[in-house]
Design an enzyme around this catalytic site. Structure first.
Site, PDB file in Angstrom:
ATOM      1  N   ALA A 100      20.612 -33.189  25.000  1.00 26.76           N
ATOM      2  CA  ALA A 100      19.476 -33.549  25.631  1.00 26.76           C
ATOM      3  C   ALA A 100      18.608 -34.661  25.342  1.00 26.76           C
ATOM      4  O   ALA A 100      18.541 -34.973  24.000  1.00 26.76           O
ATOM      5  CB  ALA A 100      19.148 -31.901  24.800  1.00 26.76           C
ATOM      6  N   GLU A 141      22.854 -34.017   5.112  1.00 24.00           N
ATOM      7  CA  GLU A 141      22.872 -35.008   4.369  1.00 24.00           C
ATOM      8  C   GLU A 141      22.354 -36.119   5.293  1.00 24.00           C
ATOM      9  O   GLU A 141      21.572 -36.973   4.023  1.00 24.00           O
ATOM     10  CB  GLU A 141      24.573 -35.919   4.518  1.00 24.00           C
ATOM     11  CG  GLU A 141      25.059 -36.926   4.025  1.00 24.00           C
ATOM     12  CD  GLU A 141      24.072 -36.492   2.729  1.00 24.00           C
ATOM     13  OE1 GLU A 141      25.153 -35.281   1.492  1.00 24.00           O
ATOM     14  OE2 GLU A 141      23.628 -36.877   1.661  1.00 24.00           O
ATOM     15  N   VAL A 153      17.789 -37.826   3.760  1.00 28.07           N
ATOM     16  CA  VAL A 153      17.217 -38.348   2.899  1.00 28.07           C
ATOM     17  C   VAL A 153      18.723 -39.972   2.373  1.00 28.07           C
ATOM     18  O   VAL A 153      19.918 -39.131   2.582  1.00 28.07           O
ATOM     19  CB  VAL A 153      17.149 -37.997   1.633  1.00 28.07           C
ATOM     20  CG1 VAL A 153      16.913 -38.328  -0.040  1.00 28.07           C
ATOM     21  CG2 VAL A 153      16.496 -36.634   1.778  1.00 28.07           C
ATOM     22  N   GLY A 177      19.713 -41.698   4.513  1.00 30.24           N
ATOM     23  CA  GLY A 177      20.290 -42.856   5.703  1.00 30.24           C
ATOM     24  C   GLY A 177      21.958 -42.351   4.723  1.00 30.24           C
ATOM     25  O   GLY A 177      22.355 -40.834   5.583  1.00 30.24           O
ATOM     26  N   GLU A 179      10.339 -45.190  11.637  1.00 30.28           N
ATOM     27  CA  GLU A 179       9.898 -44.285  12.392  1.00 30.28           C
ATOM     28  C   GLU A 179       9.080 -44.129  13.581  1.00 30.28           C
ATOM     29  O   GLU A 179       8.634 -44.910  13.800  1.00 30.28           O
ATOM     30  CB  GLU A 179       9.233 -42.558  11.201  1.00 30.28           C
ATOM     31  CG  GLU A 179       9.719 -41.943  10.539  1.00 30.28           C
ATOM     32  CD  GLU A 179      11.145 -41.586  10.693  1.00 30.28           C
ATOM     33  OE1 GLU A 179      11.221 -40.654  10.965  1.00 30.28           O
ATOM     34  OE2 GLU A 179      12.306 -41.838  10.379  1.00 30.28           O
ATOM     35  N   ASP A 200       7.087 -40.119   4.865  1.00 35.66           N
ATOM     36  CA  ASP A 200       8.441 -40.115   5.274  1.00 35.66           C
ATOM     37  C   ASP A 200       8.854 -39.999   4.209  1.00 35.66           C
ATOM     38  O   ASP A 200       9.073 -38.971   3.631  1.00 35.66           O
ATOM     39  CB  ASP A 200       8.993 -41.546   6.014  1.00 35.66           C
ATOM     40  CG  ASP A 200      10.348 -41.625   6.468  1.00 35.66           C
ATOM     41  OD1 ASP A 200      10.778 -40.323   7.064  1.00 35.66           O
ATOM     42  OD2 ASP A 200      11.227 -41.586   5.498  1.00 35.66           O
ATOM     43  N   LYS A 227      10.950 -36.477   2.228  1.00 33.39           N
ATOM     44  CA  LYS A 227      12.209 -36.671   1.594  1.00 33.39           C
ATOM     45  C   LYS A 227      12.208 -36.609   0.431  1.00 33.39           C
ATOM     46  O   LYS A 227      12.977 -35.912  -1.014  1.00 33.39           O
ATOM     47  CB  LYS A 227      12.581 -38.301   1.702  1.00 33.39           C
ATOM     48  CG  LYS A 227      13.032 -38.902   2.793  1.00 33.39           C
ATOM     49  CD  LYS A 227      13.381 -40.528   2.877  1.00 33.39           C
ATOM     50  CE  LYS A 227      13.684 -40.619   4.323  1.00 33.39           C
ATOM     51  NZ  LYS A 227      13.344 -41.828   4.643  1.00 33.39           N
ATOM     52  N   GLY A 256      18.862 -47.043   9.806  1.00 30.91           N
ATOM     53  CA  GLY A 256      18.884 -47.743  11.124  1.00 30.91           C
ATOM     54  C   GLY A 256      20.481 -46.965  11.485  1.00 30.91           C
ATOM     55  O   GLY A 256      21.008 -46.001  10.650  1.00 30.91           O
TER      56      GLY A 256
HETATM   57  P1  NAP Z   1      14.293 -41.943  18.062  1.00 27.79           P
HETATM   58  O1  NAP Z   1      15.169 -43.222  18.410  1.00 27.79           O
HETATM   59  O2  NAP Z   1      13.354 -42.385  18.916  1.00 27.79           O
HETATM   60  O3  NAP Z   1      15.311 -41.077  19.486  1.00 27.79           O
HETATM   61  C1  NAP Z   1      14.860 -39.929  19.670  1.00 27.79           C
HETATM   62  C2  NAP Z   1      15.368 -38.821  20.893  1.00 27.79           C
HETATM   63  O4  NAP Z   1      14.931 -37.697  20.502  1.00 27.79           O
HETATM   64  C3  NAP Z   1      15.094 -39.821  22.143  1.00 27.79           C
HETATM   65  O5  NAP Z   1      16.392 -39.782  22.086  1.00 27.79           O
HETATM   66  C4  NAP Z   1      14.305 -38.852  22.826  1.00 27.79           C
HETATM   67  O6  NAP Z   1      14.680 -38.823  24.407  1.00 27.79           O
HETATM   68  C5  NAP Z   1      14.969 -37.807  22.042  1.00 27.79           C
HETATM   69  N1  NAP Z   1      13.613 -36.661  22.258  1.00 27.79           N
HETATM   70  C6  NAP Z   1      12.591 -36.922  21.652  1.00 27.79           C
HETATM   71  N2  NAP Z   1      11.529 -35.711  21.904  1.00 27.79           N
HETATM   72  C7  NAP Z   1      12.030 -34.772  22.752  1.00 27.79           C
HETATM   73  C8  NAP Z   1      11.740 -33.742  23.102  1.00 27.79           C
HETATM   74  N3  NAP Z   1      11.325 -32.991  23.050  1.00 27.79           N
HETATM   75  N4  NAP Z   1      12.629 -32.639  24.278  1.00 27.79           N
HETATM   76  C9  NAP Z   1      14.173 -33.504  24.048  1.00 27.79           C
HETATM   77  N5  NAP Z   1      14.011 -34.529  23.502  1.00 27.79           N
HETATM   78  C10 NAP Z   1      13.622 -35.352  22.694  1.00 27.79           C
HETATM   79  O7  NAP Z   1      14.293 -41.353  17.275  1.00 27.79           O
HETATM   80  P2  NAP Z   1      15.580 -41.969  15.684  1.00 27.79           P
HETATM   81  O8  NAP Z   1      15.260 -42.697  15.337  1.00 27.79           O
HETATM   82  O9  NAP Z   1      16.534 -41.560  16.538  1.00 27.79           O
HETATM   83  O10 NAP Z   1      15.288 -40.920  14.468  1.00 27.79           O
HETATM   84  C11 NAP Z   1      15.635 -39.126  15.021  1.00 27.79           C
HETATM   85  C12 NAP Z   1      15.975 -38.274  13.824  1.00 27.79           C
HETATM   86  O11 NAP Z   1      16.188 -38.854  13.020  1.00 27.79           O
HETATM   87  C13 NAP Z   1      14.482 -38.397  13.098  1.00 27.79           C
HETATM   88  O12 NAP Z   1      13.997 -37.384  12.976  1.00 27.79           O
HETATM   89  C14 NAP Z   1      14.206 -39.300  12.115  1.00 27.79           C
HETATM   90  O13 NAP Z   1      13.331 -39.499  11.590  1.00 27.79           O
HETATM   91  C15 NAP Z   1      15.724 -39.032  11.922  1.00 27.79           C
HETATM   92  N6  NAP Z   1      16.109 -40.166  10.974  1.00 27.79           N
HETATM   93  C16 NAP Z   1      16.277 -41.573  11.121  1.00 27.79           C
HETATM   94  C17 NAP Z   1      16.619 -42.429  10.757  1.00 27.79           C
HETATM   95  C18 NAP Z   1      16.707 -44.030  11.822  1.00 27.79           C
HETATM   96  O14 NAP Z   1      17.367 -44.868  10.955  1.00 27.79           O
HETATM   97  N7  NAP Z   1      16.005 -43.653  12.770  1.00 27.79           N
HETATM   98  C19 NAP Z   1      17.548 -42.381   9.481  1.00 27.79           C
HETATM   99  C20 NAP Z   1      17.247 -41.512   8.816  1.00 27.79           C
HETATM  100  C21 NAP Z   1      17.036 -40.185   9.955  1.00 27.79           C
HETATM  101  P3  NAP Z   1      14.182 -40.040  25.042  1.00 27.79           P
HETATM  102  O15 NAP Z   1      15.991 -41.104  24.802  1.00 27.79           O
HETATM  103  O16 NAP Z   1      14.705 -39.580  26.478  1.00 27.79           O
HETATM  104  O17 NAP Z   1      13.060 -40.565  24.604  1.00 27.79           O
HETATM  105  N1  HSE Z   2      11.541 -44.696   8.958  1.00 27.01           N
HETATM  106  C1  HSE Z   2      12.976 -44.397   8.103  1.00 27.01           C
HETATM  107  C2  HSE Z   2      13.320 -45.530   7.096  1.00 27.01           C
HETATM  108  C3  HSE Z   2      14.221 -44.182   8.393  1.00 27.01           C
HETATM  109  O1  HSE Z   2      12.829 -46.419   6.997  1.00 27.01           O
HETATM  110  O2  HSE Z   2      13.494 -44.936   5.708  1.00 27.01           O
HETATM  111  C4  HSE Z   2      15.604 -43.374   7.367  1.00 27.01           C
HETATM  112  O3  HSE Z   2      14.899 -42.010   7.308  1.00 27.01           O
END
Ligand code: NAP
Ligand code: HSE
Length: 426
Positions: A42, A127, A130, A132, A188, A199, A203, A300
């Site tokens: 999705a 997991e 918090v 990564g 984020e 954020d 955590k 990442g």
């Molecule tokens: P992202 O790159 O912005 O990706 C979000 C994805 O979710 C995109 O594919 C987006 O669709 C989709 N999406 C957003 N709203 C939606 C909705 N209402 N319905 C359906 N799809 C939806 O974010 P991310 O960095 O991957 O982060 C995702 C999660 O992982 C977050 O909770 C974040 O806190 C967590 N997280 C991230 C990291 C990190 O390093 N990035 C690390 C640990 C945890 P589109 O592609 O169509 O825009």
């Molecule tokens: N935005 C978050 C960070 C992603 O920079 O630590 C990992 O949770």
């Protein structure tokens, strides 16, 4: 037997996870014996090009993951409170194990979601929420389940650690460092959550809840971000033998639990001072086990996808064995110590007029608040001077009272900087 996976989100984390599940399917099967099949993905925007993902499994209806009988496990990697919350709750209620990387959601609704998982008898695994790629949730909930944890200190936001160390070590400007963190997939979707400390506070709420069994809602956590830190602070820190880090601190005290997130000056020989870039580290002190340090890539797509994939494999094994018991995460409301009562030390940089009696007025402001001074360093510049002070430990409320008095003194032109110092007093 194939196990159908539904994934909400195909961005930084979801994209890396999908690549692993699709390209490394055979390797994972050989290693784990599991045939993990991505059945639905999705996303928000159907018009985006998504090479490698079969078009017929992409949908913009997240709830299709719940209703699709071919989806056995639901992975939520889209972020935000809604519709992620609705998806997680509906999936659990439908008896589908859920894996999420969403710390904002877990911090905001943890007890409710843990209870829903327990009622349904299915796992809710997080997991990746918090640290990564660092294994920290399993150690806390399993290995350390019988330990009395007294203190948790963490560098738990990769974006801010990347910005702080780029500025301090490489002289990179704040905006430039933030843009690089976004480009590298650390930040984020709205980086305000990173730089404001929100954020890290989410955590910290999760870590405190799992470490102490007491749930502290994010709005009870004193939170400050890194936006006020300047190059002058890095210069002072270096002169004093400190580095600057954004720290989450959770402590068990006789009168309750204290959780806070703010920038700190750390002595250069502190174990967390060596943590640079997007690396995270979590220091745990337990009454029996002693000191533990968990460190590794904290943000990442690829490292985070490793943690999500590990949860998927764990949930799939439980699903196949039929032993779908929810993880024993039990949290209760408890006493939260008012931040004003917490002992802190402060570094202060003041611009003052350089005239007789200035130092005694400043010393009196601290003495009247019951705070003693550990270090005073003055650099004269004609009519005005820069004064660097480090206080001894005192309750936060007393430190704040002293600073409020300073701000009102005619001889103090400005309190240019106030950063807490985190170190054991000699
Ligand atoms: P992202 O790159 O912005 O990706 C979000 C994805 O979710 C995109 O594919 C987006 O669709 C989709 N999406 C957003 N709203 C939606 C909705 N209402 N319905 C359906 N799809 C939806 O974010 P991310 O960095 O991957 O982060 C995702 C999660 O992982 C977050 O909770 C974040 O806190 C967590 N997280 C991230 C990291 C990190 O390093 N990035 C690390 C640990 C945890 P589109 O592609 O169509 O825009
Ligand atoms: N935005 C978050 C960070 C992603 O920079 O630590 C990992 O949770």
């Amino acid at each position: 037997m194939a196990i159908g996976i539904g994934i909400a989100g195909a961005g930084t984390v979801g994209g890396s996870l999908l690549r692993r599940l699709l390209e490394e399917h055979a390797v994972i099967e050989v290693k784990t014996g599991l045939d993990l099949e991505v059945r639905r993905v999705a996303v928000r925007d159907l018009s985006k090009s998504r090479p490698g993902i079969p078009a017929d499994i992409i949908t913009d209806d997240v709830m299709a993951l719940v209703s699709d009988p071919e989806v056995a496990l639901v992975v939520e990697v889209m972020g935000g409170l809604e519709p992620a919350g609705e998806l997680v709750l509906a999936s659990l209620r439908a008896g589908k194990p859920v894996i999420t990387a969403n710390k904002e959601l877990i911090a905001a609704r943890g007890p409710e979601l843990f209870a829903a998982a327990a009622d349904a008898g299915v796992p809710l695994l997080f997991e990746a929420a918090v640290g990564g790629g660092i294994p920290i949730i399993r150690p806390l909930t399993e290995t350390l389940a019988g330990e009395q944890v007294d203190r948790v200190l963490g560098i738990v936001n990769g974006t801010t650690n990347y910005i702080l160390t780029s500025m301090a070590d490489d002289g990179v400007g704040y905006q430039e460092a933030l843009a690089a963190a976004q480009r590298l997939g650390y930040a984020e979707p709205d980086p305000t959550a990173d730089v404001s400390g929100a954020d890290a506070a989410a955590k910290a709420a999760i870590l405190a809840g799992l470490a102490f069994g007491i749930w502290v809602a994010p709005d009870r956590i004193h939170t400050e971000g890194i936006t006020d830190i300047t190059f002058a602070d890095f210069k002072s820190a270096k002169q004093l033998g400190f580095v600057i880090r954004l720290l989450a601190v959770a402590e068990r005290r006789p009168d309750g639990v204290s959780v806070r997130v703010h920038p700190v000056m750390l002595p250069v020989d502190h174990p967390l001072a060596a943590i640079r870039g997007a690396t995270n580290a979590i220091y745990i002190k337990g009454s029996s086990v002693g000191e533990l340090l968990f460190a590794g890539p904290g943000a990442g797509g690829e490292p985070t996808a490793t943690a999500v994939l590990g949860d998927v494999i764990d949930a799939a094994r439980k699903y196949l064995s039929g032993s779908q018991v929810a993880p024993a995460i039990k949290v209760e409301p408890g006493d939260v110590v008012d931040f004003g009562k917490v002992d802190t030390r402060w570094y202060l940089r003041l611009e003052v007029t350089d005239s007789p009696g200035v130092l005694s007025q400043i010393a009196s402001a601290f003495a009247d608040a019951g705070v003693s001074l550990g270090l005073v360093r003055q650099e004269g510049r004609g009519d005005s001077a820069t004064l660097v002070l480090v206080t001894h430990t005192a309750p936060e409320a007393a430190q704040q009272a002293a600073v409020a008095t300073l701000r009102a003194l005619g001889v103090v032109e400005t309190v240019a900087s106030a950063i807490r110092v985190e170190s054991e007093e000699a």
